[in-house]
Write a protein that holds these residues in place. Structure first.
Motif, short mmCIF file in Angstrom:
data_model
loop_
_atom_site.label_atom_id
_atom_site.label_comp_id
_atom_site.label_asym_id
_atom_site.label_seq_id
_atom_site.Cartn_x
_atom_site.Cartn_y
_atom_site.Cartn_z
N GLU A 1 -15.81 -3.86 -3.28
CA GLU A 1 -15.67 -4.20 -4.70
C GLU A 1 -16.84 -3.75 -5.57
O GLU A 1 -16.62 -3.26 -6.68
CB GLU A 1 -15.46 -5.71 -4.85
CG GLU A 1 -14.05 -6.15 -4.46
CD GLU A 1 -13.88 -7.66 -4.60
OE1 GLU A 1 -14.82 -8.32 -5.07
OE2 GLU A 1 -12.80 -8.16 -4.23
N PRO A 2 -18.12 -3.88 -5.14
CA PRO A 2 -19.21 -3.41 -6.02
C PRO A 2 -19.12 -1.93 -6.36
O PRO A 2 -19.52 -1.51 -7.45
CB PRO A 2 -20.47 -3.73 -5.20
CG PRO A 2 -20.07 -4.83 -4.29
CD PRO A 2 -18.65 -4.56 -3.94
N ALA A 3 -18.61 -1.13 -5.45
CA ALA A 3 -18.53 0.32 -5.69
C ALA A 3 -17.25 0.73 -6.39
O ALA A 3 -17.26 1.60 -7.27
CB ALA A 3 -18.65 1.07 -4.35
N ALA A 4 -16.13 0.11 -6.02
CA ALA A 4 -14.83 0.54 -6.55
C ALA A 4 -14.29 -0.38 -7.64
O ALA A 4 -13.36 0.00 -8.35
CB ALA A 4 -13.81 0.64 -5.42
N GLY A 5 -14.81 -1.58 -7.77
CA GLY A 5 -14.25 -2.55 -8.70
C GLY A 5 -13.23 -3.43 -8.01
O GLY A 5 -12.71 -3.09 -6.93
N GLY B 1 -10.61 -1.92 -5.47
CA GLY B 1 -10.94 -2.42 -4.14
C GLY B 1 -9.76 -3.07 -3.45
O GLY B 1 -9.50 -2.83 -2.26
N LYS B 2 -9.00 -3.87 -4.21
CA LYS B 2 -7.79 -4.50 -3.65
C LYS B 2 -6.75 -3.44 -3.28
O LYS B 2 -6.11 -3.54 -2.21
CB LYS B 2 -7.21 -5.47 -4.68
CG LYS B 2 -5.94 -6.16 -4.24
CD LYS B 2 -6.22 -7.21 -3.19
CE LYS B 2 -6.85 -8.44 -3.78
NZ LYS B 2 -6.99 -9.52 -2.76
#
Length: 537
Positions: A500-504, A508-509
């Protein structure tokens, strides 16, 4: 953090200091100087603060501390008073008394607050109490100024506490890095590299730029570059630890949501779309427990969670048993029909909850003993509520394991899962086992709702937010396999927090869903295959 340090220090000092012990110092204090703290002139107030700071510390600290915390007041005759709980102490002679007329409190404004905090920090560094000195040194290390650092230079050699000396050196290095002396800057850069203070990353990076304020000396630049590299490594360790801890926390939530589903899905091959609503009902059972304690036992409010656990389990297990007897039992062997029927049941339960409690979220407050968090590293604070959920998850998993492996119900459940016809021929009432298993799975989901009530909002849609994740965990771990659910839940939780920190959050989901689809294409039975009725079909 600075506010916490200041309040801790003031609280300890308020207990340890009494004005009757400083009668000899009071003759050095000009009461008119204390009265100048009420001045509307910022410069006049600063001058008064500095004048008071030069008085005996045992007297100046309580006065300035009270001024900082809004516990300094003046009566109608301009007599200064200190507020200590329910007592009022006269500043002039340190005796208790009654003010003349109305007491008006004096509070430092925003313009004088920073200066007052710096003066208090310098004064506390001379305290005999180690806790007070630690708080003062940590506060100066966060926001050093030239005057405070000069005071540190005189005290660091005599300071016996190792942590306080480290904070003092960090504060001095933050100021010395701007010195005109090359040797001082070099020493400061090396000290900051050893400390790995992440708050200095941007200032040090700025010194490596090409601007007019950048560092010119090659050796100093090399030391600053090493310090920046050490800080970046420290940041990487902090991010990794934080992602791991928050991933385990998320995994515990996923596991609580999926554990009951894994039991029923594995045994009965029922796609229970109403499973999420058991989570929701467990959360509302926690809310009802809180309301009952507020009304009938407010003094025991901190223990309402202890009552919510059995209440949520019994309530959701009973509802699950009722649903199995009335609806689900008639649809065994027809997975699509069970999916539609349980989806309809979920809509009924959601609407019933809206009717009873309203469409808005209800407030479930964590007990006071769950306030705050556990600071593992700078900027890495794990809330106590998350720690409790993780521990609670381990307890629930142990409870389920005990039932499955050490009880008659668990033995019969495993037998029916592996071979229903053989179990029936040996005298096991398979329909009764189905009912109790469905009740157990629903009850475990209710326990998950208790945990979720401490982490987020409680509303009618709570179950819908977790049902998809629950199925993902069950399918990934292996249908009906509790161990697979544990590995799948914690694995998904940790991977999510690293992605999530890298892709959002959204991407990320999506990435996780795509990865699970590809994994299932390669290994349809999941991480751990379970031989049984669901596997054989």
């Amino acid at each position: 953090m600075q506010t916490i340090h200041r309040k801790v220090a003031l609280a300890i000092f308020a207990v340890s200091i009494h004005f009757s012990q400083v009668a000899t110092a009071q003759s050095n204090l000009d009461i008119q100087t204390v009265q100048r703290l009420r001045s509307e002139s910022v410069e006049d107030v600063k001058a008064a603060i500095e004048a008071i700071a030069h008085v005996e510390p045992r007297l100046s600290l309580p006065i300035l501390g009270a001024f900082s915390e809004g516990e300094l007041g003046f009566d109608e005759q301009s007599t200064a008073w200190l507020l200590r709980g329910t007592s009022l102490i006269r500043v002039a002679d340190g005796t208790k008394g009654v003010p003349s007329g109305r007491l008006q409190k004096t509070v430092a404004n925003n313009q004088t607050r920073r200066y007052l905090d710096e003066v208090l920090s310098r004064l506390r560094l001379k305290s005999t109490d180690t806790v007070i000195r630690r708080a003062a040194a940590a506060e100066i290390a966060h926001h050093p100024d030239l005057q405070s650092v000069e005071a540190l230079r005189e005290l660091v050699a005599q300071e016996p506490d190792r942590q306080i000396r480290a904070d003092m050196r960090i504060a001095m290095a933050k100021v010395d890095i701007q010195s005109k002396n090359r040797a001082v800057r070099l020493s400061a850069a090396r000290a900051l590299g050893e400390a790995s203070d992440i708050s200095m990353r941007e200032p040090l990076t700025g010194l490596l730029g090409a601007g007019p304020a950048s560092e010119r000396d090659p050796e100093v630049r090399k030391a600053i570059s090493s310090a920046v590299a050490a800080i970046e490594w420290q940041e990487l360790k902090i991010r990794t630890l934080a992602n791991l801890l928050y991933g385990l926390s998320l995994g515990s939530v996923l596991l609580l949501a999926a554990l009951g589903l894994a039991i029923t899905f594995g045994l009965m091959k029922v796609i229970n779309m109403a499973h999420g609503e058991m989570l929701m009902l467990g959360a509302y059972a926690t809310y009802l427990s809180q309301v009952a304690f507020l009304k009938y036992a407010p003094h025991w409010l901190g223990y309402y969670l202890a009552a919510a656990v059995p209440l949520a389990f019994i309530l959701t297990a009973a509802i699950g048993l009722l649903l199995e007897r009335l609806v689900v039992r008639r649809l065994y062997g027809r997975p699509l029909e069970t999916l539609l029927a349980t989806w309809g049941l979920s809509l009924i339960l959601i609407q019933a909850t809206r009717t009873l409690f309203g469409a808005q979220n209800v407030a479930v407050a964590s007990p006071e003993w769950l306030a705050g968090g556990w600071e593992l590293m700078p900027t890495v604070v794990v809330p106590y509520s998350r720690v409790l959920v993780l521990v609670f998850t381990l307890v629930v998993v142990s409870f389920v394991w005990y039932i499955l492996q050490r009880t008659s119900l668990g033995l019969k459940l495993r037998a029916v899962t592996q071979n229903r016809e053989m179990a029936s021929s040996l005298g096991i009432h398979t329909q009764r086992i189905d009912a109790w298993t469905f009740a157990l799975g629903s009850g475990v989901a209710g326990l998950g709702g208790v945990a979720l009530s401490q982490l987020g909002n409680v509303g009618p849609e709570l179950g819908q937010q977790h049902i998809i994740d629950s199925f993902m965990v069950v399918v990934l771990g292996g249908v009906g396999n509790v161990v697979g659910s544990i590995v799948g839940a914690f694995g998904l939780g940790v991977i999510s927090k690293f992605i999530e920190p890298a892709a959002g959050a959204v991407l990320g989901k999506i990435a996780i869903l795509v990865a699970i689809i590809l994994f299932i294409q390669w290994r349809p039975q999941g991480l751990f295959a379970l031989k049984g009725r669901a596997q054989e079909s």
